[in-house]
Design an enzyme around this catalytic site. Structure first.
Site, PDB file in Angstrom:
ATOM      1  N   GLU A 197      -0.745  -2.321   2.426  1.00  0.00           N
ATOM      2  CA  GLU A 197      -0.204  -1.826   4.186  1.00  0.00           C
ATOM      3  C   GLU A 197       0.176  -3.313   4.795  1.00  0.00           C
ATOM      4  OE1 GLU A 197      -3.351  -0.188   3.293  1.00  0.00           O
ATOM      5  OE2 GLU A 197      -2.114   1.265   2.787  1.00  0.00           O
ATOM      6  N   ASN A 281      -1.242   1.639  -3.291  1.00  0.00           N
ATOM      7  CA  ASN A 281       0.163   2.401  -3.147  1.00  0.00           C
ATOM      8  C   ASN A 281       1.096   1.454  -3.544  1.00  0.00           C
ATOM      9  OD1 ASN A 281      -1.035   1.768  -0.818  1.00  0.00           O
ATOM     10  ND2 ASN A 281       0.544   1.317   0.051  1.00  0.00           N
ATOM     11  N   ASP A 323       0.227   8.408   0.278  1.00  0.00           N
ATOM     12  CA  ASP A 323      -0.672   7.036  -0.037  1.00  0.00           C
ATOM     13  C   ASP A 323      -2.101   7.511  -0.893  1.00  0.00           C
ATOM     14  OD1 ASP A 323      -1.801   4.647   0.970  1.00  0.00           O
ATOM     15  OD2 ASP A 323      -3.257   5.300   2.390  1.00  0.00           O
TER      16      ASP A 323
END
Lengths: 599, 146
Positions: A197, A281, A323
């Site tokens: 992230e 991801n 994701d």
């Protein structure tokens, strides 16, 4: 004499076959992990089966279980992972500040030593989903801790004294963090990295066990050298992968912030000399901003542990739009697949499909949904290995600034890192699952080093007409079928344990340890621990008696998504009354509970 | 980004908001800087508040949970904004906040160098304030132009 000659010939042959000096750490660990009285590897054995031969606790006796001693870790946030047991000692680690405790089993957990690293607290907010740590590893008389700030430290197992320490990444500057358990393979300690992230460039790194020097690094995305691919020898579904297999699937140099964290579990097959793990991801969560397949995010890797070279790869979710990190455990199992004896790798992916691969060749043998709610793809095309997508549920297909509704599973996945168990006796898998759907709206974001790089917002809720957010299931990989399914109020976020006593144990987010019958899923024993369970259940014997051990301490992603309860009926699909608030059931606090049988 | 620039953005945001208020039916006087949102039917919001919802999801949700309601370790912002002023909130977002002691290990990062965060500070405040005032419900809002 003849025997001796034969023996030395064999040793010579074995050494020759390995092609390198055999490592004591590896052999010792294999031997130790075969001894079911101890729990020496994070997932029980190198095959990540989370299975034990112990059977004192069984379908008849489990009802007599009770807590025998408990231990507070003094840390509040999410406690993932589980304790190791080596001889009379138990070792466990906590979320940040990543305290390691060595407990004496002879004295109900007296603290023999405690190690608390000094870390910059600015690492706390760059951890995506709570400050979790998934446990320590053991090898050559040392305990290995992978700290939040990515430091890998080797501690003397007897004294807790630091043998060596090495910083792997840049936590505060780039958002690279450590959450995963290391794995000792041969003369190396392997660690992954978190930060999908934060636009990191994911990688797996091997350090020499002797002194902590770096042995090799294998990136998730980048040039063939960076990802340690041989265009001819590295294969995908049995065919050579070709040159620039990663670079060709990204726009410009987006691969440099390509994500692909490696924060899950690592497995090892000593016979094939291959390690297996998955990547997470691609960055950002806005698919329209990063055209292409984004290789090798969302991928299963088989690599040589000596060199890091990739033998085979398989990308499960090309061009991720949801994701669905591919980091979940890779279970190595020898079992019939469609009736045919197979050396398989079985992987329950976040994307809701259970993949069965030939673990030597990397060929795809089976891919079936393990939660009927999964709707983003109808099936996996077995010829190409690609999912057959449903555009209605593709946030990328729908475009940026559009709210795509009713996608199942949610970004949490049909299951997350919480590892499954497998019984080699019955060839059945026991899988902790999430039963949650979402609305997903991607939008454009800018990359700033050390800052979140997400670019999507989402709302989560139970599947249409249902009100349980989790299931604990038994799965048959031979036929690709769910055998039974125990509904749970909340997602099941703990690692499972299967034993030769024909029972399987798991924990729940509202704090119960549950023991159920492997054949039927019928509940035999439950006990409410002080906090929600997101840790893994382990088993061992001490003085000839079998125990179960588990960490409570709610948190992790589960604690973020559910503390406040999920959104009510956002897409007009959820059942009335499905809105549940975890904070009404449990509060924070790390506690180890050890269960045993009455005399 | 300098503090002056932030103040400028805040001022520009305020002007735009005031402009919007003259054409839309409001549930709150948009001229009030402490209640800068426009919400209709508990679900439809002005474009600024809508963007606030999106960037809340991008920047804040992974700690503060869905809909501003908090997580197992980060505070419920719909409660926080009942007592926290706009200026205090902006200061916290720009500079971060540390609460590390024997009882807590809570750290909020400084978003001052994050362009998306700084440019959407007003929007995020509007969204959270609307949530905090009980004017806007949970989940994905619609924007008034739709």
């Amino acid at each position: 004499m003849k025997q001796l000659l034969a023996l030395s010939a064999c040793v010579a042959a074995c050494v020759a076959a390995l092609g390198a000096a055999p490592s004591l750490a590896n052999e010792a660990l294999q031997k130790l992990s075969a001894d079911s009285s101890q729990w020496v590897l994070p997932l029980g054995n190198y095959s990540s089966q989370r299975y034990s031969d112990l059977k004192q606790i069984n379908t008849s006796t489990a009802k007599n279980l009770h807590p025998v001693w408990t231990f507070s870790t003094g840390v509040l946030r999410g406690h993932e992972g589980g304790p190791l047991v080596i001889g009379n000692m138990m070792y466990l680690s906590t979320p940040y500040p990543n305290t390691v405790f060595a407990l004496d089993l002879n004295e109900s957990g007296r603290i023999v030593w405690k190690y608390e690293p000094k870390q910059d607290p600015n690492v706390i907010p760059v951890m995506c989903c709570d400050t979790v740590n998934r446990g320590v590893s053991y090898g050559e008389g040392m305990i290995f801790l992978h700290q939040a700030d990515t430091t890998l430290v080797a501690l003397d197992a007897k004294t807790g004294k630091v043998a060596w320490s090495v910083k792997d990444g840049d936590s505060v500057g780039k958002g690279e963090t450590g959450t995963s358990a290391p794995l000792v393979v041969k003369d190396k300690v392997l660690i992954g990295i978190s930060g999908g992230e934060f636009g990191i460039q994911g990688r797996l790194t091997a350090y020499n066990i002797k002194d902590g020097s770096k042995a090799w690094v294998a990136y998730t995305s980048g040039t063939d050298d960076m990802i340690k691919f041989d265009p001819q020898k590295t294969t995908v579904l049995g065919k050579p992968v070709g040159a620039n297999s990663s670079l060709a699937t990204w726009k410009g140099d987006q691969w440099k912030n390509g994500g692909g964290g490696t924060w899950g579990w690592i497995s090892y097959d000593p016979k094939l000399n291959l390690i297996y793990y998955g990547s997470g991801n691609p960055g950002t969560w806005n698919p329209t901003q990063r055209p292409g397949d984004n290789k090798w995010s969302m991928t299963i890797f088989a690599r040589n542990p000596d060199t890091g070279e990739a033998k085979w790869v398989y990308q499960m979710t090309p061009h991720d739009q949801w994701d669905y990190d591919g980091v979940n455990e890779m279970i190595l199992a020898d079992l019939p697949v469609h009736g045919k004896p197979t050396h398989a790798l079985v992987h329950f992916d976040r994307n809701g499909f259970a993949y069965v691969m030939d673990r030597a060749s990397g060929k795809l043998l089976e891919a079936e949904k393990y939660d009927p709610a999964v709707n983003w793809a109808t099936k996996i095309d077995m010829a190409t290995g690609r999912p057959v997508l449903v555009d209605q549920y593709g946030p990328g297909a729908q475009g940026a600034d559009h709210n795509t509704k009713g996608v199942c599973p949610a970004a949490l996945g049909s299951k997350d890192e919480q590892p499954s168990a497998y019984s080699p006796k019955s060839h059945v898998f026991f899988v902790p699952t999430n039963h949650v759907c979402m609305d997903y709206e991607p939008f454009k974001v800018n990359y700033t080093a050390g800052q979140a790089f997400v670019g999507a917002t989402l709302s989560m809720y139970p599947p249409p007409g249902e009100n349980n957010l989790g299931n604990f299931i038994a799965y048959d990989a031979n036929q690709g079928k769910i055998l039974w399914s125990d509904p749970e109020t909340f997602s099941v976020w703990s690692g499972a344990l299967a034993t030769a006593g024909d029972v399987v144990a798991y924990g729940t987010l509202d704090g119960y340890l549950k023991v159920v019958d492997q054949k039927t899923g019928k509940l035999i024993y439950k006990f409410k621990t002080p906090s929600g369970i997101i840790g893994n259940i382990n088993t061992f014997t001490h003085d000839g008696k079998q125990y179960l051990a588990v960490l409570s301490g709610v948190g992790g992603w589960a604690g973020i998504g559910m503390a406040a309860g999920l959104t009510e009926d956002n897409a007009g699909l959820g059942a009335v009354g499905a809105y549940k608030q975890l904070s009404n059931y449990t509060q924070l606090g790390g506690v180890l509970t050890v269960f045993g049988l009455s005399d | 980004m300098s503090f002056d620039r932030i103040m400028q953005l805040i001022l520009v945001g305020g002007c735009l908001m005031a402009g919007a208020a003259s054409t839309a039916a409001t549930s709150a006087p948009a001229a009030d800087p402490e209640r800068p949102y426009t919400v209709k039917d508990g679900k439809k919001v002005d474009i600024g508040t809508y963007k606030g919802y999106l960037y809340y999801g991008d920047l804040c949700m992974r700690c503060h949970g869905p809909d501003g309601l908090g997580s197992s370790y980060a505070p419920n912002l719909t409660d926080s904004l009942k007592t926290m002023s706009k200026q205090q909130m902006e200061n916290t977002v720009i500079n971060g906040r540390k609460e590390v002691n024997t009882a807590n290990d809570r750290v909020m990062p400084a978003f001052g160098t994050n362009a998306d965060a700084v440019e959407n500070l007003d929007n995020i405040y509007s969204y959270l304030k609307a949530r905090s005032d009980g004017v806007l419900g949970r989940g994905h809002p619609d924007h008034l132009d739709q």
